[in-house]
Write an enzyme that holds these catalytic residues in place. Structure first.
Site, PDB file in Angstrom:
ATOM      1  N   HIS A  34       0.826  -1.211   0.000  1.00 31.53           N
ATOM      2  CA  HIS A  34       0.000   0.000   0.000  1.00 31.53           C
ATOM      3  C   HIS A  34       0.861   1.262   0.000  1.00 31.53           C
ATOM      4  CE1 HIS A  34      -3.630   2.334   0.758  1.00 31.53           C
ATOM      5  NE2 HIS A  34      -2.979   2.981   1.701  1.00 31.53           N
ATOM      6  N   HIS A  87     -10.041   3.495  -0.825  1.00 38.83           N
ATOM      7  CA  HIS A  87     -10.342   2.992   0.521  1.00 38.83           C
ATOM      8  C   HIS A  87     -11.181   1.742   0.353  1.00 38.83           C
ATOM      9  CE1 HIS A  87      -9.816   5.118   4.613  1.00 38.83           C
ATOM     10  NE2 HIS A  87      -8.660   5.027   3.980  1.00 38.83           N
TER      11      HIS A  87
END
Length: 743
Positions: A34, A87
């Site tokens: 990430h 998200h």
């Protein structure tokens, strides 16, 4: 959280010792997929990120782009910022807070560049609409976005919603933000000088969001909705609104030397990245961080992803004024340390309760010795993660298997599909007028925001097309870029720049990584063809669950500019000639149906259509034609093909009579191709001057006269041996699929 064995060995070799628990956790988060883009960074060099308009490209919290032709007397320009983030995993576990904090994060990325947020765009992807779990996620995500965006007063003006069975176990929530700034206000995330103070402004730090970066870098487990809930942050939009206004005051008074919002990996991520970019270090005393929960330990303070927090570099003489502004807006403010020319060092002295528990005398009066919990080179922490060398397998184009379906029945089915039906249920929950800049709002091909400071309209389009990229990752991604550019040109704007959110499954699977790589290359190639630099973005991998991997999903958020704020409407007037610009598909096999909603609904397969020979010329010419005074309406052709575009253009006061000649009237396959194929770069134009439109596109794209407008609100389409007749009220009923399905 645990550091992989190979990474652990590399860290030990660099440090010359075992990492502390806090260091190991910090490396594990900052070296996660990430944060470090270990599987995707080798591919990102395909993007062209440079141009005269690019002020700051990839690598900062948001990109900065100069609006063309608006320099004032001293040569300074109006700038916009562009950013996008995902998200995805948090929105599966907790759709409301997961989506809401996605909005909050991308807005703070905008603030950290010294910009004021002026528009949001959301691109959302869910499993099949008929599935109850998909509806639950869909409703929660939309509620979270609308709640947060409405509360902070930033309009959500554009975006997309797609439903596809392969998102059932892993939805995607991609949010883009556009901000406004100029040369004098510009701030970056590059620390400037040793001796400057690091100041934390915003909400208190709690224990929410611990390990969020690591959580986002793994496949979703079957029990993720319960077991991973602590990794999801909890948002407070009212605090974010105060932070927006406080940041504006800090920028106006030029009190900030550099800034970074606290997102992935919390304070540890933001502060270490800030100083690493300046080739510097820091000394941070973690107990100075203002906290909202008792007895937090060093690792929790360092890695919690509590929301609505900013880390500022401030000159010592300006610290008191920063504190005054924070107090004025009822925000917490802590001077947590300073910039140094050494390592990134974090120390910790526990609370009185912790001292008491550690004190052998039991009276709690003995001070606890200050502990150094982190002492590493900031650059190694941020950039030292090794890149992955992964195998990839190309995705083959499917064989042709076209269904035979009654065209009238097919028309009704396609128009009422959740993917092509109106998304008004979504955007009516968003305040898209707040800020009084919205000239063209959601529901059109692209939104237009009035940038009065430069006397320009800013067109915004955002989305992807999972049906396209699941069939053909490379060509489908090229089509997505062209589709967004066509949306912008349909409003008379010229593409300026783009940011991308590259979503994929588990990259360790060669077929998944092959599809992801194809999508990256396709997006990069078309943006380069369109001379539209990709100035920033986000990568989200490991979107894989027990239900399987998601389709490669390269969301693109593109902006374009035009003089003024007006644009031709999507809906037709009651008089005027209707033209199709682009391929019709008059013969079977002339244009492929691959990636179309038609094949998705009726279980067919086909290769993806070829793209226009000169897409840049199509986009440029379309922008010019859209701005001509003889142009009455323009609408892009995309999901659902020509049939859906025509249905969307009529109103109760204006209808259309359309004739599409098919060489073999009995060939229903050819008629279906004409109605439903989804080759991008095509538009329908209503005009008072059809010859002028044909002349403009001469040598660029074919122009076919389809028919004319009427004043009866009916749509009649003659295609081959079939005639489809309906009216605006019936079409509106078909297109209410989403609101009807959620009742």
């Amino acid at each position: 959280m645990s550091l992989a064995d190979s990474d652990h060995k590399l860290v030990v070799s660099e440090l010359g010792r075992e990492p502390t628990p806090a260091e190991a956790a910090l490396f594990e988060n900052l070296w996660s997929e990430h944060c470090a883009y270990r599987s995707s960074r080798p591919l990102l060099s395909a993007f062209d990120s440079e141009g005269d308009q690019v002020v700051i490209g990839p690598g900062d919290d948001a990109a900065v782009v100069a609006l063309p032709g608006n320099e004032d007397e001293d040569g300074s320009s109006t700038y916009i910022t562009m950013g996008i983030e995902s998200h995805n995993h948090p929105s599966y576990v907790d759709p409301f807070d997961g989506a809401a904090t996605g909005v909050g994060g991308i807005v703070r990325d905008t603030l950290s560049m010294g910009a004021y947020p002026i528009a949001l765009a959301d691109s959302l992807y869910f499993g099949e609409f008929d599935a109850e779990h998909s509806k639950y996620l869909f409703e929660g995500v939309v509620e979270g976005i609308s709640h947060y965006g409405n509360c902070i007063g930033v309009p959500t003006v554009a975006g997309s919603v797609d439903f596809h069975p392969d998102y059932e176990g892993n939805p995607l929530v991609n949010v883009a933000c556009v901000g406004l700034t100029d040369e004098e206000r510009l701030v970056t995330a590059v620390a400037q000088e040793p001796g400057n103070k690091l100041v934390l402004v915003g909400n208190g730090t709690g224990r929410d969001g611990l390990g969020g970066a690591s959580f986002a870098s793994e496949d979703l487990a079957e029990d993720a909705e319960t077991e991973d809930r602590p990794a999801v942050q909890v948002g407070d939009p009212y605090a974010e609104k105060l932070l927006i206004e406080a940041n504006e005051q800090l920028v106006e008074e030029q009190l900030i030397e550099s800034a970074r919002d606290l997102g992935a990996a919390g304070l540890g991520g933001a502060s270490s990245e800030l100083v690493a970019k300046g080739g510097l270090g820091a000394h941070i005393e973690l107990e100075r961080v203002h906290q909202r929960e008792p007895n937090m330990n060093a690792l929790e303070i360092l890695l919690a992803e509590s929301q609505e927090r900013m880390c500022y570099e401030v000159e010592p003489d300006n610290v008191d004024r920063v504190r005054e502004i924070a107090e004025r807006f009822d925000l917490g403010c802590s001077v947590i340390g300073e910039v140094t020319d050494g390592n990134y060092v974090c120390t910790f002295e526990g609370s009185e309760t912790q001292r008491a528990s550690d004190d052998s005398s039991g009276d709690g009066t003995e001070p606890r010795e200050r502990e150094t919990v982190v002492d590493v080179d900031a650059y190694f922490l941020g950039e030292g993660a090794p890149m992955n060398d992964l195998e990839s397998e190309p995705v083959d184009q499917p064989e042709t298997d076209l269904p035979a379906v009654d065209l009238e029945a097919a028309f009704e089915t396609i128009v009422s599909s959740p993917n092509t039906a109106s998304k008004r249920w979504v955007y009516r929950q968003y305040d898209h007028e707040v800020g009084v800049r919205t000239s063209v709002g959601p529901g059109d091909d692209a939104a237009i925001i009035a940038v009065r400071e430069a006397e320009q309209g800013l067109a915004i389009s955002s989305g992807a097309a999972p049906n396209w990229t699941s069939v053909a990752p490379y060509v489908g991604a090229k089509a997505i870029a062209l589709e967004n550019a066509t949306n912008i040109a349909a409003k008379g704007a010229t593409p300026l720049a783009a940011v991308d959110c590259l979503n994929g499954g588990n990259p360790e699977k060669p077929d998944v990584y092959g599809g992801f790589k194809g999508a990256v290359d396709g997006l990069a190639d078309m943006c380069s063809t369109l001379s539209t630099p990709v100035v920033g973005g986000n990568v989200s991998l490991y979107n894989d669950s027990v239900a399987g991997p998601i389709p490669p999903t390269p969301t693109l958020a593109m902006v374009g500019t035009k003089d003024g704020y007006d644009a031709p409407p999507l809906s037709v007037e009651s008089e005027g000639t209707l033209l199709l610009v682009g391929d019709v598909g008059l013969e079977a096999g002339d244009v492929r149906l691959g990636g179309s909603e038609y094949l998705a609904q009726f279980d067919g397969s086909d290769a993806f259509p070829e793209l226009p020979a000169d897409p840049a010329a199509v986009v440029e010419t379309l922008a010019d034609v859209a701005n001509d005074e003889s142009t009455l309406a323009v609408h892009d052709i995309s999901h659902g093909g020509l049939a859906v575009s025509l249905a969307e253009m009529i109103t109760e006061d204006a209808g259309l009579e359309v004739s599409i000649p098919v060489p073999d009237a009995a060939d229903e396959t050819a008629a279906a191709a004409a109605l439903f194929h989804e080759q991008p770069g095509r538009v329908v134009i209503q005009t008072d001057s059809p010859d002028a439109v044909a002349d403009a596109f001469d040598g660029v794209a074919p122009v076919v006269e389809l028919g004319a407008a009427t004043d009866d609100g009916e749509l009649t389409i003659d295609v081959g041996s079939a005639t489809i007749t309906t009216d605006a009220a019936t079409i509106d009923a078909h297109r209410s699929t989403i609101e009807d399905g959620l009742e």
